[in-house]
Design an enzyme around this catalytic site. Structure first.
Site, PDB file in Angstrom:
ATOM      1  N   HIS A  19       7.388  62.909 110.265  1.00 35.20           N
ATOM      2  CA  HIS A  19       8.227  63.635 109.626  1.00 35.20           C
ATOM      3  C   HIS A  19       8.478  64.124 108.152  1.00 35.20           C
ATOM      4  CE1 HIS A  19      10.468  62.808 113.500  1.00 35.20           C
ATOM      5  NE2 HIS A  19       9.609  63.544 113.159  1.00 35.20           N
ATOM      6  N   HIS A  42       4.061  69.163 121.611  1.00 36.69           N
ATOM      7  CA  HIS A  42       4.724  68.047 122.494  1.00 36.69           C
ATOM      8  C   HIS A  42       6.432  67.680 121.843  1.00 36.69           C
ATOM      9  CE1 HIS A  42       0.954  67.023 123.674  1.00 36.69           C
ATOM     10  NE2 HIS A  42       1.191  66.259 124.106  1.00 36.69           N
ATOM     11  N   SER A  97      11.278  66.696 115.598  1.00 32.12           N
ATOM     12  CA  SER A  97       9.835  67.349 114.732  1.00 32.12           C
ATOM     13  C   SER A  97      11.076  69.230 114.752  1.00 32.12           C
ATOM     14  CB  SER A  97       8.719  67.028 115.312  1.00 32.12           C
ATOM     15  OG  SER A  97       8.530  67.228 116.184  1.00 32.12           O
ATOM     16  N   GLU A 115       7.326  71.430 125.769  1.00 36.12           N
ATOM     17  CA  GLU A 115       7.551  70.255 126.431  1.00 36.12           C
ATOM     18  C   GLU A 115       7.276  70.388 128.509  1.00 36.12           C
ATOM     19  OE1 GLU A 115       8.330  66.596 127.558  1.00 36.12           O
ATOM     20  OE2 GLU A 115       8.106  66.922 125.078  1.00 36.12           O
ATOM     21  N   GLY A 140       1.449  71.210 126.687  1.00 34.73           N
ATOM     22  CA  GLY A 140       1.530  71.695 125.655  1.00 34.73           C
ATOM     23  C   GLY A 140       0.017  71.672 124.749  1.00 34.73           C
ATOM     24  N   ASP A 160       1.187  65.934 118.968  1.00 35.02           N
ATOM     25  CA  ASP A 160       1.890  64.796 118.722  1.00 35.02           C
ATOM     26  C   ASP A 160       2.560  64.466 120.110  1.00 35.02           C
ATOM     27  OD1 ASP A 160       3.283  62.284 117.790  1.00 35.02           O
ATOM     28  OD2 ASP A 160       5.471  62.926 118.101  1.00 35.02           O
TER      29      ASP A 160
END
Length: 291
Positions: A19, A42, A97, A115, A140, A160
């Protein structure tokens, strides 16, 4: 990837690294008035309760964000991150995020969130909504390929995945390679775990049993791609020989903006001692491909 819940890991040292890098990249994009697009492949739930059963079971946030909370730093990016997070921690929450991106975005910017987990997409749709936010219940990797190149040419992609399946490492490489060919001006940030070695490395993704070997193979494969530049950042909070699980994490950034390496290095110099679980903690920044 279907059962993974990030609520077990929210606010851990991997999130801190991810982050801070995410905020740094979004700040770079905001230096120009023209809008940008943000893709999150994701997205998870977007916001996590730190007093949930899952978070309290692992308590990973205590070795992550809790180590920095209440501190003041010389690097403005860290203070920006902590100020943002503190608004959620006051309610025993941690922003993922997508929520961080939403907090930073301007009216001219767009968020595209993906997602696949059925419960998490419900949580994501509940937690995030807005005029310039689109939420998609889809894989994703497939979604990123389908939705690029975007109409807005400037942008950031955060990749991610949970890396629960061996195939996800190869999917990251294949997806980024395909998307880069059609959108070479985008910035791509790929987070990956550093997990203690449990078996020897082999010659390809399918034969490599250890996740550490797969992460290294992913980096080696990315290094062979025709990217303009590739910056790799790693933070280790302990020694791999003394940890049975994730001892650190990394982010590989394609098309890293000017001076991003200096900004992140300054951040890591300040936060690594606080996140350190022992004297072996360290960080490293390396240009795998340089302009």
């Amino acid at each position: 990837m279907f059962s993974y819940r990030h609520s077990f890991h929210a606010g851990n040292h991997g999130d801190v690294l991810k982050h801070i890098c995410q905020i740094s990249l979004l700040n770079k994009l905001k230096l120009k008035d023209k809008g940008f697009v943000y893709f999150d492949t994701h997205s998870g739930a977007g916001v996590y309760n730190l007093n949930s059963e899952q978070a309290l079971k692992t308590q990973e946030f205590k070795q992550g964000i809790d180590c920095l909370a209440g501190q003041k730093f010389e690097e403005p990016i860290i203070n920006q991150y902590l100020e943002l997070v503190s608004a959620y921690k006051a309610f025993k929450q941690y922003p993922g995020s997508p929520e961080i991106a939403k907090s930073i975005m301007r009216p001219q910017d767009k968020l595209t969130l993906m997602e696949w987990n059925t419960q998490e997409i419900k949580n994501l749709k509940h937690n995030l909504n807005g005029k310039n936010i689109s939420v998609h219940h889809r894989d994703g990797f497939e979604g990123l390929i389908a939705m690029t190149p975007p109409e807005i040419k400037r942008g950031l992609v955060l990749v991610d995945p949970p890396y629960e399946l061996a195939s996800e490492y190869e999917q990251v490489l294949d997806t980024i390679s395909k998307v880069y060919k059609r959108w070479s001006t985008g910035i791509f940030a790929i987070w990956y775990p550093l997990i203690s070695e449990r078996s020897g490395n082999e010659s390809n993704f399918n034969n490599t049993n250890s996740k550490l070997g797969k992460s290294q193979m992913l980096l080696d494969s990315l290094r062979q791609q025709p990217f303009k530049n590739l910056l790799n950042i790693e933070l280790c909070v302990t020694s791999p020989s003394e940890c049975a699980g994730m001892y650190g994490s990394g982010i590989a950034i394609i098309n890293a903006p000017w001076q991003l390496d200096e900004n992140i290095r300054n951040c890591l110099q300040e936060i690594t001692p606080l996140l350190a679980q022992d004297s072996s903690a360290s960080f490293n920044l390396e240009w795998l491909i340089q302009d």
